[in-house]
Design an enzyme around this catalytic site. Sequence first.
Site, mmCIF file in Angstrom:
data_model
loop_
_atom_site.group_PDB
_atom_site.id
_atom_site.type_symbol
_atom_site.label_atom_id
_atom_site.label_comp_id
_atom_site.label_asym_id
_atom_site.label_seq_id
_atom_site.Cartn_x
_atom_site.Cartn_y
_atom_site.Cartn_z
ATOM 1 N N ALA A 1 0.765 -1.285 0.053
ATOM 2 C CA ALA A 1 0.006 0.177 0.083
ATOM 3 C C ALA A 1 0.727 1.296 -0.031
ATOM 4 O O ALA A 1 2.098 1.298 0.351
ATOM 5 C CB ALA A 1 -1.093 -0.123 1.307
ATOM 6 N N ASP A 2 0.264 2.399 -0.548
ATOM 7 C CA ASP A 2 0.874 3.539 -0.292
ATOM 8 C C ASP A 2 -0.189 4.481 -0.200
ATOM 9 O O ASP A 2 -1.063 4.624 -0.819
ATOM 10 C CB ASP A 2 1.887 3.859 -1.589
ATOM 11 C CG ASP A 2 2.738 5.005 -1.592
ATOM 12 O OD1 ASP A 2 3.372 5.301 -0.521
ATOM 13 O OD2 ASP A 2 2.577 6.172 -2.508
ATOM 14 N N THR A 3 0.229 5.646 0.622
ATOM 15 C CA THR A 3 -1.028 6.740 0.773
ATOM 16 C C THR A 3 -0.316 8.012 0.493
ATOM 17 O O THR A 3 0.914 8.303 0.708
ATOM 18 C CB THR A 3 -1.176 6.600 2.105
ATOM 19 O OG1 THR A 3 -1.670 5.403 2.350
ATOM 20 C CG2 THR A 3 -2.276 7.870 2.473
#
Lengths: 223, 223
Positions: free
Chosen positions: B84-86
Site C-alpha cells: 500500500a501507499d498513501t
Amino acid sequence: MLQPFIHVLNAQRIVLASGSPRRKQILENIGLKIEVIPSTFEENLDKTKLSPADYVVQTATHKTEEVAKRLAAGGTLPDLIIGADTVVSQGQEIFEKPKDKDDAVRILSQLSNCSHTVYTGVVLFVPSTSLLMSKGSQVLGGTYRCTSFVDSTAVHMANLPQDVIKAYIETGEPMDKAGAYGIQAIGGTLVQKINGDYFNVMGFPLPRFAQEIASLYGEKDLK
Amino acid sequence: MLQPFIHVLNAQRIVLASGSPRRKQILENIGLKIEVIPSTFEENLDKTKLSPADYVVQTATHKTEEVAKRLAAGGTLPDLIIGADTVVSQGQEIFEKPKDKDDAVRILSQLSNCSHTVYTGVVLFVPSTSLLMSKGSQVLGGTYRCTSFVDSTAVHMANLPQDVIKAYIETGEPMDKAGAYGIQAIGGTLVQKINGDYFNVMGFPLPRFAQEIASLYGEKDLK
C-alpha cells in the site's frame, strides 16, 4: 488543537463520567490524563418523545449530573466532568446497545445497505467557582456550570449478507455498542463510507470537543 | 465482512509489504494474522507526471514487487502479499511525509482551513498457482498474479493557528505521516470532518480491502 495548553489541562482533575473504553481511549490518545467514574444513571428516557439530538444531550446530562452529585457529596469538585451518550438513528427509530443476539441481528439487518446517523451528545460540567466558562447554565444548586453540544455523522453500511451478520455477532463485538457495531475494529469492514467525524461514530466527537475546550481554556489565556 | 472465512485466511501466510504500524494495527484489529516485511523500494516516482491515484498504485506495486522478488529468491511464496501507499493531495500538489519540521509547518499551514484528498493505493499479489484470482495481470515472470485498487477520502481541516501547528509538530506525531498529520491520535483534533473511509486516511482502506478479499475468497467458496 489542545496541544498549546495540554499541560494546563493535565494539571487539573478531569473526570470522564462514562465507562466506555472507546471514550477513554480517544481522550488518552491525545495525551489527556483522565479519571474514569462511570455513571449509574439508567438510560431510560422516552425515546418516542425526543429527537435523537435531544435524547443524547439529556441522557448525557443525567449521567454527568449523577457523577457530579456523588463527587460533591464526597466533598470533592473536579475541575472538569465530561459526560457523553451515543445513539444510532434511522428514520423514526433510535438504536442503542442490542438487548441480545437476536436484537443485534435485527438492528444490523435494518442498517444493511442503507444510511443511518450517529448522534453523540457531550456535556461539560465545570465548578461555578472556576475562572472558566462564565456562560452556560448553572446546575446542582450553583455548584457547577454546564455546557453541551451534539455532533452527528452520516454512515453508509455495505450490503451485509446474513452469514456476515451472524459471524460478526459471534465475535462478541456488537453487544456493548449503540447500533450493534464498532467502527474501530471488525465493524470497520462493514461500513462503506462516513460523512462527518469518525470519532463521533466511535462514541466521542473529538474535533468538536477539542474546539470547545480550546475556546474555554484559550479565551481565559491560561497558556 | 471477512468473518465468515477468517479461519481460511488465518491458515494462510499473509505478508504485509509495509512498515507502517497503522496498517499492521488496522489488519490485526479485524483478527487477521499477518507477517510484516517492509519494502526497501525507494519512493522516488516522478510526482509531476502522475495523478495521485496513479502515483499511489505504482508506488504500492513497486513496494510489493520488491518484497515478492526477495521472498521468491529465498524460495518461499506467501499466499498473499499486501502492499500500500498513501499520499495527501491538494490542487496540483502531492504531499508525502514531511522532510523536516519546517516542511511539516509548510504542509500543515497549507492544509489549514481547507479540504484535501487522501489517496491510498493497495496492491494484492497472489501466487499464480493459487486457486484464487484467476483474473488480474501476471507479474514477476508469472510467479504472481496482481490486482489493485485506489480509495480516496475528502478531509476538511479546521483552522489551525500557528501555535497549534507548532505545538502539534513538537509532539513528533507528524514526522512519519503523509500530509504531516495522523488522524487516529492527536491529529484527530485538527480534522473537522471527512467524507469517505476513515481507515483510508489512516493509510489502509479497510472496507474496500475487505470487499476485495471477500470477493476473491468468497467466489471460490473456500468457506
